[in-house]
Design an enzyme around this catalytic site. Structure first.
Site, mmCIF file in Angstrom:
data_model
loop_
_atom_site.group_PDB
_atom_site.id
_atom_site.type_symbol
_atom_site.label_atom_id
_atom_site.label_comp_id
_atom_site.label_asym_id
_atom_site.label_seq_id
_atom_site.Cartn_x
_atom_site.Cartn_y
_atom_site.Cartn_z
ATOM 1 N N GLU A 137 0.842 -1.201 0.000
ATOM 2 C CA GLU A 137 0.000 0.000 0.000
ATOM 3 C C GLU A 137 0.880 1.256 0.000
ATOM 4 O O GLU A 137 0.711 2.172 0.802
ATOM 5 C CB GLU A 137 -0.961 0.004 1.198
ATOM 6 C CG GLU A 137 -1.919 -1.168 1.238
ATOM 7 C CD GLU A 137 -2.934 -1.166 0.093
ATOM 8 O OE1 GLU A 137 -2.956 -0.204 -0.695
ATOM 9 O OE2 GLU A 137 -3.690 -2.155 -0.016
ATOM 10 N N ASP A 262 -20.108 5.284 9.928
ATOM 11 C CA ASP A 262 -20.805 4.915 8.699
ATOM 12 C C ASP A 262 -20.758 3.394 8.591
ATOM 13 O O ASP A 262 -19.691 2.786 8.748
ATOM 14 C CB ASP A 262 -20.126 5.555 7.489
ATOM 15 C CG ASP A 262 -20.919 5.363 6.207
ATOM 16 O OD1 ASP A 262 -22.124 5.631 6.228
ATOM 17 O OD2 ASP A 262 -20.325 4.945 5.198
ATOM 18 N N ASP A 317 -24.993 6.620 10.925
ATOM 19 C CA ASP A 317 -25.875 6.757 9.772
ATOM 20 C C ASP A 317 -27.284 6.321 10.154
ATOM 21 O O ASP A 317 -27.522 5.146 10.465
ATOM 22 C CB ASP A 317 -25.330 5.910 8.626
ATOM 23 C CG ASP A 317 -26.128 6.074 7.344
ATOM 24 O OD1 ASP A 317 -27.128 6.814 7.352
ATOM 25 O OD2 ASP A 317 -25.750 5.460 6.333
ATOM 26 N N HIS A 392 -16.853 7.048 2.811
ATOM 27 C CA HIS A 392 -17.261 6.379 4.048
ATOM 28 C C HIS A 392 -16.830 7.191 5.268
ATOM 29 O O HIS A 392 -17.644 7.496 6.152
ATOM 30 C CB HIS A 392 -16.691 4.965 4.087
ATOM 31 C CG HIS A 392 -16.994 4.182 2.846
ATOM 32 N ND1 HIS A 392 -18.279 3.818 2.501
ATOM 33 C CD2 HIS A 392 -16.194 3.739 1.838
ATOM 34 C CE1 HIS A 392 -18.258 3.158 1.358
ATOM 35 N NE2 HIS A 392 -17.002 3.104 0.941
ATOM 36 N N ASP A 395 -18.481 10.800 5.056
ATOM 37 C CA ASP A 395 -19.843 10.848 5.601
ATOM 38 C C ASP A 395 -19.809 10.772 7.120
ATOM 39 O O ASP A 395 -20.524 11.504 7.813
ATOM 40 C CB ASP A 395 -20.686 9.705 5.039
ATOM 41 C CG ASP A 395 -21.066 9.910 3.579
ATOM 42 O OD1 ASP A 395 -20.891 11.030 3.067
ATOM 43 O OD2 ASP A 395 -21.539 8.945 2.941
#
Length: 412
Positions: A137, A262, A317, A392, A395
């Site tokens: 990564e 979320d 959420d 994600h 939010d």
């Protein structure tokens, strides 16, 4: 043909196809950008297990930006590679310290995170030399200077027959990343720069392939990157008011704790940023994050508790009231976001007036905020809504700040 544990294996049957250049290259840098399911991490793990056993003076250093992400990624992939070769009994994997030892010779695989740079630069091997490094990564390493520090740590003379090499594997989310210019735009005989994708993975089943076919149809922008391995074209960022910077809890002692959540499960992660808000100075500090797929509500609670945040207040959420009720029953202090008409844009506008300081450990938050853009119509015109992607933690950030947003005159 190879002989492992007195059994003969045909290497292509184990490794598969599509990585011949990668497997044979001995230059300084092997750089592989690729889509999801492109075998890049699994192939890299197989290469290292195979060649560590082949070259008894070799040792490997595995790097990710944050140490805590290694156990569930590279460490697990290398254990998987041992099992695929049928040599589990020849390797010892330990969690404390996080390392692997090839028992016949004592060769080592070391695991380090850039969040502890002294441990990266001070490794001394007992046998042979530290000649190979795998940076998984690598997109998470946003500073080229940090990579140069790692590059310089692979030094010293190699025994005959060995070579120094750094392998970087990553998803190419942003075309402005320093790796594009350094490795892909400037050809160098000492560098192998490859692009791979899921089409070279012969072990995907029909259900796996259907995921990409749906992505191709419903989200062409994401398919170009997560499907085909192309560079992500980032234009029109929603948030430009952020920076990556380390800070301590002493720096946020007088700030208010804010946490959002979320929900996700199979394909989307459950995401939660742990934040501190300095409303007077209009600063938001992003301290930590939860970002994992496959978490049940119980597992979400256990993860947040193990991270030390089980007693904090969360806003989640409200589209998932059942999940919120279950988390409440488990003991999490959580409520549903109010949302409402124009809540996304109003929330974004309020957050845009803050200075967002992101701790380097929050690698997923950094990835999202540097790729969260305004959507476009089919003619390329910008729309007054953000993309339904890289959102994600974005939010969840908005949910966590909802009371402050509403309390400062934004009407939902």
């Amino acid at each position: 043909m190879i002989n492992l544990n007195k059994k003969y294996y045909h290497l292509p049957d184990i490794v598969g196809k599509g990585y011949k250049k990668f497997w044979n290259f001995k230059g300084r840098y092997r750089v592989v950008k690729g889509s999801r399911a492109s075998k890049k991490s699994k192939t890299t793990a197989l290469w290292y297990i195979y060649n560590l056993m082949k070259y008894p003076e070799s040792n490997l250093l595995v790097i990710r930006k944050t140490f805590r992400t290694l156990k569930d990624s590279c460490y697990a992939d290398l254990k998987w590679a041992c099992h695929r070769f049928g040599v589990d009994h020849l390797w010892q994997f330990t969690l404390s310290p996080l390392e692997a030892t090839y028992l016949p010779t004592g060769q080592k695989i070391y695991f380090r995170g850039l969040d502890d740079p002294l441990k990266v630069t001070s490794i001394a091997v007992d046998k042979g030399c530290l000649c190979w490094m795998w940076i998984e990564e690598a997109y998470e390493i946003m500073s080229e200077a940090d990579f140069d520090m790692l590059d310089e740590s692979i030094r010293g003379e190699c025994p005959d027959g060995l070579w120094k090499q750094i392998t970087l594997t990553f998803n190419p989310w942003n075309e402005h990343h320093w790796m594009k210019k350094r490795f892909f735009d400037n050809p160098d005989p000492d560098t192998l720069a490859l692009t791979t994708n899921y089409l070279c993975n012969e072990w995907l089943d029909k259900a796996d392939l259907q995921v990409f076919e749906r992505m191709k149809k419903n989200n062409p922008r994401r398919y170009a990157v997560a499907g085909l391995g192309g560079w992500g074209i980032v234009d029109g960022l929603v948030y430009e008011n952020w920076k990556e910077q380390a800070f301590t809890l002493d720096d946020v002692r007088n700030c208010k704790t804010r946490c959002g959540l979320d929900f996700g499960y199979t394909n989307d992660p459950s995401a939660s940023p742990i934040m501190f808000l300095d409303l007077e100075n209009k600063k938001l500090y992003v301290w930590d994050e939860l970002y994992k797929t496959g978490l049940s509500n119980k597992k979400i609670y256990e993860e947040l508790s193990s991270m030390g945040y089980g007693k904090e207040k969360f806003t989640g959420d409200s589209a998932e009231p059942k999940s919120i009720d279950e988390l409440k029953s488990l003991g999490l202090r959580i409520k549903g976001a109010k949302k409402g008409k124009d809540s996304i844009n109003n929330g974004i506008q309020w957050i845009q007036d803050l200075e967002i300081i992101v701790h380097p450990r929050c690698v997923n938050f950094l990835t999202e905020i540097s790729n969260y853009t305004w959507d476009k119509d089919k003619f390329g015109n910008k729309l007054n809504r953000p993309i339904d992607d890289f959102n994600h933690l974005m939010d969840a950030m908005r949910y966590g700040l909802e009371d402050d947003i509403i309390g400062n005159a934004w009407l939902y």
